[in-house]
Each structure stands twice: as C-alpha cells, then as structure tokens.
Enzyme design. Structure first.
Site, PDB file in Angstrom:
ATOM      1  N   SER A   1       8.212  22.463  -8.484  1.00 25.54           N
ATOM      2  CA  SER A   1       8.140  21.807  -9.787  1.00 25.54           C
ATOM      3  C   SER A   1       7.036  22.382 -10.666  1.00 25.54           C
ATOM      4  CB  SER A   1       7.915  20.301  -9.606  1.00 25.54           C
ATOM      5  OG  SER A   1       6.790  20.058  -8.783  1.00 25.54           O
TER       6      SER A   1
ATOM      7  N   HIS B   1      14.713  24.418 -10.254  1.00 19.97           N
ATOM      8  CA  HIS B   1      14.011  23.141 -10.252  1.00 19.97           C
ATOM      9  C   HIS B   1      14.985  22.024 -10.608  1.00 19.97           C
ATOM     10  CE1 HIS B   1      10.824  20.313 -12.144  1.00 19.97           C
ATOM     11  NE2 HIS B   1      11.074  19.981 -10.887  1.00 19.97           N
TER      12      HIS B   1
ATOM     13  N   GLU C   1      16.248  23.441 -14.115  1.00 23.73           N
ATOM     14  CA  GLU C   1      15.452  24.491 -14.751  1.00 23.73           C
ATOM     15  C   GLU C   1      15.601  25.754 -13.915  1.00 23.73           C
ATOM     16  OE1 GLU C   1      11.504  23.103 -17.038  1.00 23.73           O
ATOM     17  OE2 GLU C   1      11.494  22.569 -14.929  1.00 23.73           O
TER      18      GLU C   1
ATOM     19  N   ASN D   1       7.592  19.638 -16.371  1.00 25.12           N
ATOM     20  CA  ASN D   1       6.354  19.014 -15.907  1.00 25.12           C
ATOM     21  C   ASN D   1       5.142  19.351 -16.759  1.00 25.12           C
ATOM     22  OD1 ASN D   1       7.160  17.342 -13.766  1.00 25.12           O
ATOM     23  ND2 ASN D   1       7.557  19.152 -12.515  1.00 25.12           N
TER      24      ASN D   1
END
Length: 283
Positions: free
Chosen positions: A119, A140, A152, A190
């Site tokens: 992540s 991800h 992702e 994130n």
C-alpha cells in the site's frame, strides 16, 4: 501472455480477498501462508464469505462450490512454482517483502510476473532484488477486495509495457478498474487518505473531539460512507502507522509525521477491529 494459475502470498484479509476474487472469476489459486493453519484459516474465511453471497442470492451454490475447488491453501512456498502470476500480500515490512521477492525470483519460471499488493512501499526497490525487474509490478487492491472496484497499478522504473498491459487486462478480467500511478510513497490512495486519518487522530489526541464526533462530522458533513477513525480501525492501526512512517521517511516532510497517539495504540496492541480494540471496542 495467458494467465490461468495465480499464487497469493499471505492468507490474511487482503490476500484472502484477492484469492477469493480470482477464484470466483475462474482462475486456479494457490494461497500460501507461513503455516498450514493460517492458510486454512484464510480458506475458511473465503468459504464463509461465499456462503454469505449464496444466502443473499448473489452467487449460486454451484458457483461457490466451483470457486472453492479452484483454491489450494498451503504452507509450502514451492507450490507457487508453476504460477504465472504471484501476488505478494505479506505485512508492510520492506525487508520481509524483499526476502520474499528474492526467493520467488529463484523459485518461479522466468516468465512469471511478480506483483506486490503493498500500500505504500517502493515497487522499484522490490524489483531490484530480482533478475526480472521488468516483470515486477504493483497491484494495490482496496479493502474489502471482493467489494471495492479499484486496483492501483504501479510501475517500477524497469516494469515493461508488456507486464503493465497484462496486469491491466487481468484486473479488468476480474471486474476491477485498473488505474495507473507512478512509484512514489503511498502512491495516490494512501498519500491522500492516510494524512486525513492521521489528522483525525490528532484531533482526538489534542482533545478537540471524541472519536465518535470526528467520524460523525466526516460522515454527515463530508458525506463519507465511514468515518476516518472507524476506517482506521478497519484497515488496522499498525498498517496505518507503517504507511505514515513510509510517507514521512520517503518525503522527509513533517506533515506526514505519525500522531503520537497512533504510535501509543499500536504499542499497546490496540490495532483496531482485528484485535477487538482501537478507537472503538469490538466484540
């Protein structure tokens, strides 16, 4: 490149969810964890999830049975030898992931693609410990994997166009939307989400408001489906801390400094829903 056999490393919430989605869509999946009980637990969680889908009428019993037949839990990493794609979903520890990638590089055939579900950690650095950096990529997934539509797709510096195209097509084949991002700390999801969660924790730390109030304001005022502190508990406070540390180290900017209260909760073992206590208490 035709991919039909998938290896997953890590039978926890993320790895199990990834295995679930691939198996539902007809792929043969080997689900690895460090001991057979953990791998079996991951398989049992998938079975329970499939049962709920059948009860809700979203999946037929026949499809659920076929999905389970495509899953093979194991504690033998060698069982991933013949996979055409291996997705690593181990804990967010760079040294651990680098050891796994080096071992997979020796174990798997030269055409196997190695992907990481990290992540926040650098895909390029993971690729550098292998002899196939052009076949290393980030995938991800979002949590919970069977529900969330996004993946992702993170290219390392050496990731080839062919590898990228294969992974994008594969994500689409399992009903996901693949969004390309560059290999920077936290990627996009994130880098945006975790500072918001960290700031929400600061508001509790500084006595501005209670966790319930913070979450209620973000839900009712900002139309978030889940408040940031409840979401942090769901993600795991240890994972949140690891990502914030990666952002802080990667950018060297004080705005990414993890809140001391987040550190304290992790040190106390209050990791959120998975341990029964975080910003909320769970039965």
């Amino acid at each position: 490149m035709n991919i039909s056999r998938i290896g997953i490393i890590g039978a926890g919430q993320m790895g199990g969810g990834i295995a679930h989605v691939f198996a539902v869509h007809g792929f043969s999946v080997t689900l690895y964890d460090i001991n057979v009980q953990l791998a079996a637990n991951g398989n049992a969680a998938i079975q329970a999830s499939l049962k709920r889908l059948v009860e809700k009428g979203r999946l037929t019993e026949e499809a659920a049975d076929l999905t389970l037949k495509r899953l093979s839990p194991t504690d033998d990493l060698g069982q991933l030898r013949d996979a055409e794609l291996v997705i690593e979903a181990a804990p967010e520890q760079l040294d651990l992931k680098k050891r796994l990638f080096a071992e997979l590089d020796q174990l798997c055939g030269p055409h196997t693609i190695l992907a990481t579900n990290t992540s926040s950690l650098p895909v390029t650095e993971l690729a550098a410990v292998t002899s196939r950096a052009h076949r290393v990529i980030g995938m991800h997934f979002m949590n919970p994997v069977p529900v969330m539509p996004l993946v992702e797709v993170i290219r390392g510096l050496a990731t080839s166009d062919e590898t990228f195209d294969v992974i994008v097509a594969l994500a689409q084949a399992i009903g996901k939307t693949a969004v390309p991002v560059r290999d920077y700390p936290g990627f996009v999801s994130n880098r945006v989400l975790m500072p918001m969660i960290n700031e929400a924790i600061y508001t509790v730390y500084e006595g501005v408001a209670a966790p319930e109030a913070v979450d209620q304001i973000m839900q009712l005022g900002m139309n978030h489906p889940m408040g940031p502190l409840k979401l942090a508990d769901f993600i795991g406070l240890d994972t949140c801390l690891a990502i914030m540390e990666t952002l802080h180290e990667g950018f060297g900017d004080s705005k990414y400094r993890p809140c001391p209260l987040l550190r304290s909760y992790v040190q106390a073992g209050w990791l959120g829903k998975k341990t029964g206590r975080g910003f909320y208490t769970y039965s």
